[in-house]
Design an enzyme around this catalytic site. Structure first.
Site, PDB file in Angstrom:
ATOM      1  N   LYS A 167      52.292  38.186  55.354  1.00 19.32           N
ATOM      2  CA  LYS A 167      53.866  38.116  55.262  1.00 19.32           C
ATOM      3  C   LYS A 167      54.276  37.328  53.965  1.00 19.32           C
ATOM      4  O   LYS A 167      55.040  37.416  53.458  1.00 19.32           O
ATOM      5  CB  LYS A 167      54.200  36.996  56.620  1.00 19.32           C
ATOM      6  CG  LYS A 167      54.421  37.952  57.719  1.00 19.32           C
ATOM      7  CD  LYS A 167      54.895  37.223  58.902  1.00 19.32           C
ATOM      8  CE  LYS A 167      54.811  37.838  60.279  1.00 19.32           C
ATOM      9  NZ  LYS A 167      55.122  36.848  61.372  1.00 19.32           N
ATOM     10  N   ARG A 199      41.219  42.149  63.465  1.00 18.54           N
ATOM     11  CA  ARG A 199      42.387  42.370  62.945  1.00 18.54           C
ATOM     12  C   ARG A 199      41.962  43.527  61.924  1.00 18.54           C
ATOM     13  O   ARG A 199      40.856  43.609  61.474  1.00 18.54           O
ATOM     14  CB  ARG A 199      42.541  40.960  61.960  1.00 18.54           C
ATOM     15  CG  ARG A 199      44.142  40.779  61.878  1.00 18.54           C
ATOM     16  CD  ARG A 199      44.217  39.096  61.303  1.00 18.54           C
ATOM     17  NE  ARG A 199      43.157  38.998  60.185  1.00 18.54           N
ATOM     18  CZ  ARG A 199      42.968  37.703  60.044  1.00 18.54           C
ATOM     19  NH1 ARG A 199      43.697  36.720  60.633  1.00 18.54           N
ATOM     20  NH2 ARG A 199      42.022  37.381  59.248  1.00 18.54           N
ATOM     21  N   GLU A 238      56.149  37.156  65.749  1.00 18.42           N
ATOM     22  CA  GLU A 238      56.968  35.989  65.748  1.00 18.42           C
ATOM     23  C   GLU A 238      57.946  36.515  64.514  1.00 18.42           C
ATOM     24  O   GLU A 238      57.662  37.189  63.658  1.00 18.42           O
ATOM     25  CB  GLU A 238      56.067  34.799  64.954  1.00 18.42           C
ATOM     26  CG  GLU A 238      57.098  33.769  64.555  1.00 18.42           C
ATOM     27  CD  GLU A 238      56.499  32.832  63.721  1.00 18.42           C
ATOM     28  OE1 GLU A 238      55.472  33.127  62.711  1.00 18.42           O
ATOM     29  OE2 GLU A 238      56.981  31.571  63.783  1.00 18.42           O
TER      30      GLU A 238
END
Length: 561
Positions: free
Chosen positions: A275, A265, A38
């Site tokens: 982020k 992860r 994204e």
RNA sequence: AGGGGUGUCGCCAAGUGGUAAGGCACAAGAUUUUGAUUCUUGCAUUCGUAGGUUCAAAUCCUGCCACCCCUGCCA
């Protein structure tokens, strides 16, 4: 596909076993994965794991990987980020077989599928507010309540949905919801939202749409439309899998659908990842930008001097994983950085903290000698360096009160100068304030490197530069951005810690050093090993008047006094 | 009326009923004109725990325990 011999492939995880089965049974003709970022921030080290899995898995089976910008939320996405991914991916050495902007490529198709699902009685327009939806969803232990709008007719829903599309509803006043089961034990299945009304400028489509599909609805259909066979994502999506499959079954309705599979992860101790926090650090000016060498972004570590190979080898070493998140110590990453740099970095002599040495018995011009550019790579060749009357050594390579096992220079002692001669320290000259001004040494002409007939055994070898063969450079040394003791900085911030609580003060140290002239040939991003010190990378801020080198990582040092 | 995951050395991690791979870290030694690299060696009698099945269990069964994830109109 024909060039891959399935029987010769050794599966390294459950997915690869499944892929082999799917290929052998004919369920799938080829392997197609997708890399779906994204565009809402710069990539960081942890992303490398996902992209490596996407690309390497496909590559292993002779398949393809598509880069798909997953841009279904105009509120968060920006073109700057999408562009950075193209560069980051190229730097990582991966070439996508196709570049797709999901918004441009699939919004029309996804919209049509939504209408079809409405006509099939699988979706309805709900006019509950966000708060009401939340209140009626139920809890972890109690079922939710059905929306009063749940039983509208397909015709009515279609009319309303088109009204949503045509801007007849204000933001937040209506959603399209999947008609599944408000009592489902999996919260994701309690009539999830498929479309929301949202008036925001999309970075690629502008104001073309005022409704946007949700990830859970769009993603599986994009995968299916594209022909993706394995949609690989991180473990937190595991519980979305039933929904993913529900949308494929009820929306796409064709055989051999893509399969979603999940991996762990990756997080690294003491590294701030996330982020949101990284963005805050950039905006607050805590770092110089997304590419600050102390930052875990790819542009940051690249500028620091890390290599793509090191990063990829590192994430491969961590493996697929079967829990939400694995945390590995920073040293695990550093091992791969050092290993790669050791193979490729050019050796050079740089004195970071100079101490002047006068060779009393040396006369005349400097003499040249050669240094091997890389002992691990014969083809890297040699470069010329010089030895002369006045040289500089590292302050820490001389001691008036040497600790035990100190193999360097002491008063009256000897040491070898790398590539040149053995010298003996005869006299220490002090300044008035008691500090050492310089050393007076004699060199032993018979001890020339590679040509030593002196018979003298010398325990230590140190690096140096000659006054006539050096120039001043700028060095940027870094400490971890985050205090050592904070192993989970993102968690600490989430738990209420202030940025200043976790931030290492003075993590950037700028200083001057003396480098052999050979370093004048360096170019931006060139990687060096400053012998006996560490790995350094030339920074883009360098000018012909001021060469700047970033400290990538120190050499290991097993010397314990 | 909860559901979904996971527990193998300090950290990752193989292992799919036949007697605990490997890597990082750490420690010791050898080689070395980088105290680097390289090389040797050491590092889980035991797999969350308690039982059970079996000639044989980390692997199968049962019960406990611990940790993680899920109640966005984010992805």
């Amino acid at each position: 596909m024909s060039k891959i011999d399935l029987d010769k492939i050794i599966p390294e995880n459950a997915l690869e076993e499944e892929i082999i089965d799917d290929l052998k049974s004919g369920r799938n003709k080829e392997v197609i994965t997708r890399c779906p970022p994204e565009p809402s921030g710069y990539w960081h080290i942890a992303h490398v794991k996902a992209w490596t899995i996407d690309f390497e898995t496909a590559k292993k089976f002779g398949g393809k990987t598509y880069l798909r910008m997953d841009d279904t939320n105009p509120l968060k996405e920006e073109g700057e980020f999408a562009e950075s991914y193209l560069e980051d991916l190229a730097w990582l050495g991966y070439k996508p077989d196709k570049l797709i902007y999901a918004s441009e490529a699939y919004f029309d198709d996804i919209y049509k599928i939504a209408e079809q699902m409405i006509m099939d009685g699988k979706a309805y327009v709900c006019e509950l507010s966000a708060d009401e939806v939340s209140a009626t969803r139920g809890t972890l232990t109690e079922p939710g309540k059905e929306s009063p709008y749940r039983n509208r007719t397909p015709e009515e829903n279609l009319k309303l949905f088109r009204a949503m599309r045509d801007g007849k509803f204000e933001d937040g006043k209506a959603t399209l919801r999947a008609k599944i089961d408000m009592a489902h034990p999996n919260m994701n299945m309690r009539d999830p939202v498929m479309y929301r009304v949202l008036r925001a400028k999309h970075y690629r489509l502008g104001n073309k749409w005022c409704i946007y599909p949700m990830y859970d609805f769009a993603h599986p259909l994009e995968d299916a439309l594209e022909g993706v066979t394995y949609s690989l994502c991180s473990m937190e999506f595991h519980e979305h899998r039933p929904l993913y499959e529900w949308f494929i079954e009820n929306g796409w309705k064709k055989p051999y659908p893509p399969k979603q599979r999940e991996f762990s992860r990756l997080t690294i101790e003491n590294v701030l990842i996330g982020k949101r926090y990284l963005k805050q650090f950039v905006n607050d000016g805590i770092v110089s930008g997304w590419d600050d060498p102390r930052f875990p972004t790819l542009v940051g570590v690249r500028r620091r001097g890390y290599t793509a190979k090191a990063l990829k080898d590192f994430v491969k070493s961590v493996g697929w994983g079967n829990v939400l998140e694995v945390t590995v110590p920073y040293s695990a990453l550093e091992y791969y950085v050092r290993t790669d740099l050791n193979q490729i970095a050019t050796r050079a002599m740089v004195v970071l903290d100079p101490l002047k040495v006068v060779i009393t018995n040396y006369q005349g011009e400097d003499e040249e000698f050669e240094i091997q550019n890389n002992p691990n790579d014969e083809s890297a060749g040699y470069h010329k360096s010089k030895f002369g009357k006045v040289i500089y050594i590292e302050k820490e390579d001389f001691s008036l009160n040497p600790p035990p096992k100190y193999n360097r220079l002491v008063e009256g002692g000897i040491v070898r100068l790398k590539g040149a001669y053995i010298i003996k320290c005869n006299k220490v000259i002090f300044k008035e304030n008691g500090e050492i001004d310089h050393l007076e040494c004699e060199y032993i002409p018979e001890s020339q490197s590679g040509n030593d007939t002196s018979g003298i055994k010398c325990k230590g070898t140190i690096h140096f530069v000659s006054e006539n063969n050096c120039f001043e450079i700028t060095i940027r040394e870094f400490k971890n951005l985050i205090k050592r003791e904070i192993t989970h900085p993102a968690k600490a911030l989430a738990d209420g810690a202030k940025v200043e609580d976790i931030l290492e003060p003075n993590s950037l140290i700028v200083k001057k050093a003396l480098a052999e002239n050979f370093l004048k040939t360096a170019k931006v991003e060139d990687k060096f090993q400053f012998i006996r010190k560490g790995y350094y990378c030339m920074d883009k801020d360098s000018t012909p008047e001021n060469y700047i080198f970033n400290s990538t990582i120190s050499l290991k040092d097993s010397y314990k006094p």
